[in-house]
Design an enzyme around this catalytic site. Structure first.
Site, mmCIF file in Angstrom:
data_model
loop_
_atom_site.group_PDB
_atom_site.id
_atom_site.type_symbol
_atom_site.label_atom_id
_atom_site.label_comp_id
_atom_site.label_asym_id
_atom_site.label_seq_id
_atom_site.Cartn_x
_atom_site.Cartn_y
_atom_site.Cartn_z
ATOM 1 N N ASP A 70 0.924 -1.366 0.037
ATOM 2 C CA ASP A 70 0.181 0.147 0.114
ATOM 3 C C ASP A 70 0.934 1.436 0.332
ATOM 4 O OD1 ASP A 70 -2.083 1.510 0.311
ATOM 5 O OD2 ASP A 70 -2.020 1.632 2.032
ATOM 6 N N GLU B 223 -1.472 -1.234 -4.352
ATOM 7 C CA GLU B 223 -2.164 -0.210 -4.653
ATOM 8 C C GLU B 223 -1.696 0.843 -5.038
ATOM 9 O OE1 GLU B 223 -4.701 2.228 -1.937
ATOM 10 O OE2 GLU B 223 -5.059 0.182 -1.717
ATOM 11 N N ASP C 113 -1.981 1.234 7.051
ATOM 12 C CA ASP C 113 -1.351 0.668 5.992
ATOM 13 C C ASP C 113 -1.227 -0.154 5.896
ATOM 14 O OD1 ASP C 113 -0.767 4.159 4.888
ATOM 15 O OD2 ASP C 113 -0.811 3.523 7.542
#
Length: 217
Positions: A34, A94, A167
């Site tokens: 992420d 992501e 996260d």
């Protein structure tokens, strides 16, 4: 008499095909990331047959570093360390969301690019997923909150580990999303049309109903 009984029992057993045997024994390590400019989340899962297992998750804290260049250096070095330790077969990352702050988007894009460069340095295939796709896959709701995503990650992987930052669970969610989607929509090196993507909307609730054995018991 014993031979006849053995033959009778064997005759009733379903002999797995080569493809089924290969699926049950094949192991794949997936690194999820992420991206972030202050905190970057990461998570590593093992996929073996229809089982998913969490190997590790955590964050790369970048808050104390003085400038963007040092942050990018730290991201590259730390991601490379994780790759060298866990030897992932694929990276699920992501995609940055589109915001109004151009400078923030530029910095986030650099952070993502450096993490991807570390994977490319080790010849690891990269798969990119939008935040909405990850949320839809994990929770069945493309607008789910980070708390809801984290809760479903814990449920899917049967883990009680509670990280300090969302996260980390977001990164694990990217890896799980990839395991479920099999990279059919978003191989970074393969171009797909918007029309094709529209027909493929993974839904975790449907997936778990059809594949209950895939969740780690």
């Amino acid at each position: 008499m014993v031979d006849e009984l053995e033959r009778s029992c064997l005759g009733k057993q379903k002999i797995p095909t080569f493809a089924e045997t290969n699926e049950m024994t094949q192991e794949k390590i997936i690194l999820g990331i992420d991206p972030g400019t202050m905190v970057m989340g990461y998570g590593v899962i093992r996929e073996q047959g229809k089982q998913l297992e969490l190997l590790t998750m955590g964050v790369i804290n970048l808050k104390k570093l003085a400038n963007q260049a040092l942050k990018l250096k730290k991201i590259f070095e730390r991601v490379l360390e994780i790759i060298n330790e866990y030897h992932p077969d694929e990276l699920a990352i992501e995609a940055p969301f589109f915001g109004k702050n151009v400078q923030s988007m530029l910095k986030l894009g650099r952070a993502q690019g450096v993490a991807m460069a570390a994977a490319l340095y080790r010849d690891i295939p990269i798969f990119e997923y939008s935040p909405k796709t990850i949320k839809q896959t994990i929770t069945g709701n493309g607008n789910a909150s980070k708390e809801q995503v984290a809760k479903m990650v814990h449920f899917i992987l049967k883990t009680d580990e509670d990280p300090k930052f969302f996260d980390a669970t977001d990164a694990v969610a990217a890896a799980v999303c990839h395991a479920i989607s099999k990279g059919k929509d978003v191989n970074y090196t393969k171009h797909t049309t918007e029309k094709a993507k529209a027909h493929r909307k993974p839904d975790w609730s449907k997936f778990i109903a059809e594949n209950p054995e895939r969740v780690k018991s």
